[in-house]
Enzyme design. Structure first.
Site, short mmCIF file in Angstrom:
data_model
loop_
_atom_site.label_atom_id
_atom_site.label_comp_id
_atom_site.label_asym_id
_atom_site.label_seq_id
_atom_site.Cartn_x
_atom_site.Cartn_y
_atom_site.Cartn_z
N ARG A 32 -3.96 -8.48 -20.54
CA ARG A 32 -4.82 -8.06 -21.65
C ARG A 32 -4.12 -7.10 -22.61
NH1 ARG A 32 -7.64 -3.87 -21.10
NH2 ARG A 32 -9.56 -4.67 -21.99
N GLU A 63 2.96 -7.02 8.60
CA GLU A 63 3.36 -5.61 8.71
C GLU A 63 4.34 -5.22 7.60
OE1 GLU A 63 1.92 -3.37 10.90
OE2 GLU A 63 0.65 -5.13 11.15
N PRO A 77 0.81 -1.22 0.00
CA PRO A 77 0.00 0.00 0.00
C PRO A 77 0.85 1.27 0.00
CG PRO A 77 -0.26 -1.23 2.06
CD PRO A 77 0.54 -2.09 1.14
N ASP A 102 -9.47 1.35 -24.91
CA ASP A 102 -10.27 1.45 -23.69
C ASP A 102 -10.07 2.78 -22.97
OD1 ASP A 102 -11.53 -0.93 -23.81
OD2 ASP A 102 -10.09 -2.01 -22.56
CL1 6GU Z 1 -0.42 -3.74 -3.24
N1 6GU Z 1 -1.13 -4.38 -0.79
C1 6GU Z 1 -1.88 -4.25 0.30
N2 6GU Z 1 -1.64 -5.03 1.36
N3 6GU Z 1 -2.85 -3.37 0.41
C2 6GU Z 1 -3.07 -2.61 -0.67
C3 6GU Z 1 -2.33 -2.69 -1.85
C4 6GU Z 1 -1.35 -3.61 -1.87
N4 6GU Z 1 -2.79 -1.80 -2.72
C5 6GU Z 1 -3.78 -1.18 -2.09
N5 6GU Z 1 -3.96 -1.66 -0.86
#
Ligand code: 6GU
Length: 233
Positions: free
Chosen positions: A154, A116, A89, A169
């Site tokens: 794709r 974590e 994230p 697209d």
């Molecule tokens: Cl790539 N991993 C995690 N754990 N949460 C996320 C993410 C990735 N992308 C958005 N939220």
């Protein structure tokens, strides 16, 4: 294109990879996808892959040695070592222009995080591209890696029947408009009719209608697309 996915949950993948467009692309040899269990690179009696963070705190941290050894061994499985991608994230948010950049690479090594996260030295040693699929937290990178794989496959030439449809697209190559509405049979359902122009056979008029509706759709649902620059995303 060859994709190697490194995960602690390899069983999540066969169902998804075994269906529809992905399955066909793999069967036709257009993409090669290998899923590896990082735990196979853990050593010791308990095959430990994660441990408590130094300095204390909640959760577990993925250990540097099994992860780095796994990446190195997997890289050696083909002549091209591949670009290492880490799904987290904290990464750069994935968008269509970046999908298209990655789609031309011959090989990607896709690391799925859990818990974590990884020991910082995994980043320091492997220097991966960190990718996120949006601003929310998933339990791990596996679902995100499927999103990445789906969007990449794709774009591989030959995967979609209609070669134009993928590059045409929404969000593709500077196309910042949403699609126009689509209709199929029946012509009328519970009083809701198919727009007359689509039945007219007048192709310039149909094209114009579609352009107009795409623009209307964008203004209505995603006006941010009209005044933003994809380079800033
Ligand atoms: Cl790539 N991993 C995690 N754990 N949460 C996320 C993410 C990735 N992308 C958005 N939220």
């Amino acid at each position: 294109m060859r994709l190697d996915v490194l995960t602690l949950f390899p069983d999540m993948f066969p169902g998804y990879l075994g269906q529809s467009i992905l399955n066909k692309a793999i069967e036709r040899g257009l993409v090669e996808i290998h899923v590896h269990n990082m735990r196979d690179w853990a050593t010791g009696k308990h095959k430990k892959i994660d441990d408590e963070p130094y300095g204390g705190g909640p959760g577990m941290v993925l250990m540097v040695d099994p992860v780095v050894n796994c990446v190195r061994d997997v890289q050696k499985m083909a002549a091209e070592p591949g670009q290492v991608i880490m799904l987290t994230p904290q990464g750069r948010r994935l968008n269509q222009p970046f999908v298209e950049e990655l789609a031309v690479k011959p090989r990607l090594i896709v690391l799925c995080g859990r818990y974590e996260g990884f020991d910082q030295r995994v980043f320091d040693i492997l220097n991966p591209i960190e990718l996120s699929i949006g601003d929310y937290i998933l339990n791990g990178g596996e679902v995100a890696s499927m999103v990445l794989i789906d969007s990449l496959v794709r774009m591989v030439p030959g995967v979609l029947g209609d070669e134009l449809s993928n590059w045409d697209d929404s969000f593709s190559r500077g196309n910042r408009l949403l699609e126009h509405p689509q209709y199929t049979r029946p012509r009328e359902f519970e009083g809701h009719e198919v727009p007359e122009v689509l039945l007219s056979g007048n192709h310039p008029a149909i094209e114009e209608w579609r352009k107009q509706k795409g623009l209307e759709n964008t203004k209505l649902k995603r006006s941010d697309l009209l005044d933003s620059d994809p380079a800033n995303e």
